[in-house]
Design a protein around this motif. Structure first.
Motif, PDB file in Angstrom:
ATOM      1  N   HIS A 143      -3.011  -5.021  -3.847  1.00  0.00           N
ATOM      2  CA  HIS A 143      -2.015  -3.950  -3.859  1.00  0.00           C
ATOM      3  C   HIS A 143      -0.833  -4.293  -4.748  1.00  0.00           C
ATOM      4  N   THR A 160     -15.404  11.064  -7.454  1.00  0.00           N
ATOM      5  CA  THR A 160     -14.095  10.892  -6.818  1.00  0.00           C
ATOM      6  C   THR A 160     -12.982  11.430  -7.710  1.00  0.00           C
ATOM      7  N   GLU A 166     -12.456   0.753  -0.688  1.00  0.00           N
ATOM      8  CA  GLU A 166     -12.325   0.669   0.764  1.00  0.00           C
ATOM      9  C   GLU A 166     -13.205   1.647   1.516  1.00  0.00           C
ATOM     10  N   SER A 167     -13.529   2.758   0.918  1.00  0.00           N
ATOM     11  CA  SER A 167     -14.202   3.820   1.662  1.00  0.00           C
ATOM     12  C   SER A 167     -15.711   3.861   1.457  1.00  0.00           C
ATOM     13  N   LEU A 210      -9.220   2.458  -5.979  1.00  0.00           N
ATOM     14  CA  LEU A 210      -8.684   2.008  -4.695  1.00  0.00           C
ATOM     15  C   LEU A 210      -9.411   2.673  -3.532  1.00  0.00           C
ATOM     16  N   TRP A 211      -9.636   3.986  -3.644  1.00  0.00           N
ATOM     17  CA  TRP A 211     -10.301   4.717  -2.560  1.00  0.00           C
ATOM     18  C   TRP A 211     -11.743   4.252  -2.391  1.00  0.00           C
ATOM     19  N   ARG A 232       0.844  -1.197   0.000  1.00  0.00           N
ATOM     20  CA  ARG A 232       0.000   0.000   0.000  1.00  0.00           C
ATOM     21  C   ARG A 232       0.883   1.252   0.000  1.00  0.00           C
ATOM     22  N   ASN A 239      -5.872  -7.774   0.719  1.00  0.00           N
ATOM     23  CA  ASN A 239      -5.181  -6.769  -0.093  1.00  0.00           C
ATOM     24  C   ASN A 239      -3.756  -7.119  -0.519  1.00  0.00           C
ATOM     25  N   GLU A 268      -5.506   9.758   1.308  1.00  0.00           N
ATOM     26  CA  GLU A 268      -6.563   9.184   2.148  1.00  0.00           C
ATOM     27  C   GLU A 268      -6.562   7.665   2.043  1.00  0.00           C
ATOM     28  N   TRP A 269      -6.412   7.151   0.824  1.00  0.00           N
ATOM     29  CA  TRP A 269      -6.355   5.707   0.654  1.00  0.00           C
ATOM     30  C   TRP A 269      -5.101   5.130   1.326  1.00  0.00           C
TER      31      TRP A 269
END
Length: 210
Positions: free
Chosen positions: A101, A67, A42-43, A38-39, A8, A97, A78-79
């Motif tokens: 990743h 985004t 997970e978010s 990616l963001w 990551r 991950n 942030e990610w």
């Protein structure tokens, strides 16, 4: 630090170094698209669901567009900070991950190869990192190669071979793919900018994507 968390950090650094307009091995995706993926994965649980449910594709497109309009570096950072303590992905990070990743880091690292550039040499990994990649390959191979019409044998140095074969094709002529563990994982995931040797009918291997 787990392999997933180390990758990551490396991927975040590479995304910031490349900037938002660099190519990737994911067709049609720039580094900005990669960062958004990616963001969101997970978010936004609703985005994660939409990645697998076709009727929600329009919702995912809207979330992605929103985004991508954000400041690229902010999305990456942030990610890079990882899932919050309340996010279930935090506990699952090292299991879920490691492959995600690694593969997407190589998608960015090898992006110029998609336009005909040279394929970078494989990175060097520690024994623990190789083991993490091998576990990911062993877990994922049956799923991402399941539609193959011949047995597929993945052979990495000093590792037990991984064979994927449906009952109906188990006795067919196998496709044997030889290379470093990471290269095999990339190949099985549908990437062509890899360093592997394929023996047999490569068209019989139905490779997956991620």
């Amino acid at each position: 630090m787990t392999f997933a968390s180390a990758e990551r950090a490396r991927l975040a650094d590479l995304l910031l170094e490349k900037g938002p307009h660099a190519p990737t091995l994911c067709e049609g995706w720039s580094t900005r698209d990669m960062a958004a993926h990616l963001w969101l994965r997970e978010s936004r649980p609703d985005a994660m669901a939409a990645m697998f449910v076709k009727p929600l594709a329009g919702h995912l497109e809207k979330l992605t567009a929103d985004t991508k309009r954000r400041e690229y570096a902010d999305v990456v950072r942030e990610w890079a900070a990882g899932p919050s303590s309340l996010n279930p992905m935090r506990a699952a990070d090292k299991h879920v991950n490691a492959a995600e990743h690694f593969i997407h880091l190589e998608d960015v690292r090898r992006g110029e190869a998609a336009a005909g550039g040279a394929v970078p040499a494989p990175r060097t990994f520690t024994e623990d990192e190789q083991a993490a990649l091998y576990r990911a390959l062993r877990r994922m191979a049956p799923m991402i190669l399941r539609k193959s019409t011949a047995p597929v044998v993945l052979q990495a140095p000093d590792r037990a071979p991984i064979t994927v074969a449906r009952d109906a094709v188990a006795l067919g002529i196998p496709v044997t793919v030889t290379g470093e563990v990471g290269e095999l994982l990339l190949w099985a995931s549908g990437r062509d900018a890899v360093h592997v040797q394929v023996d047999g009918d490569a068209s019989a291997a139905a490779r997956g994507g991620m």
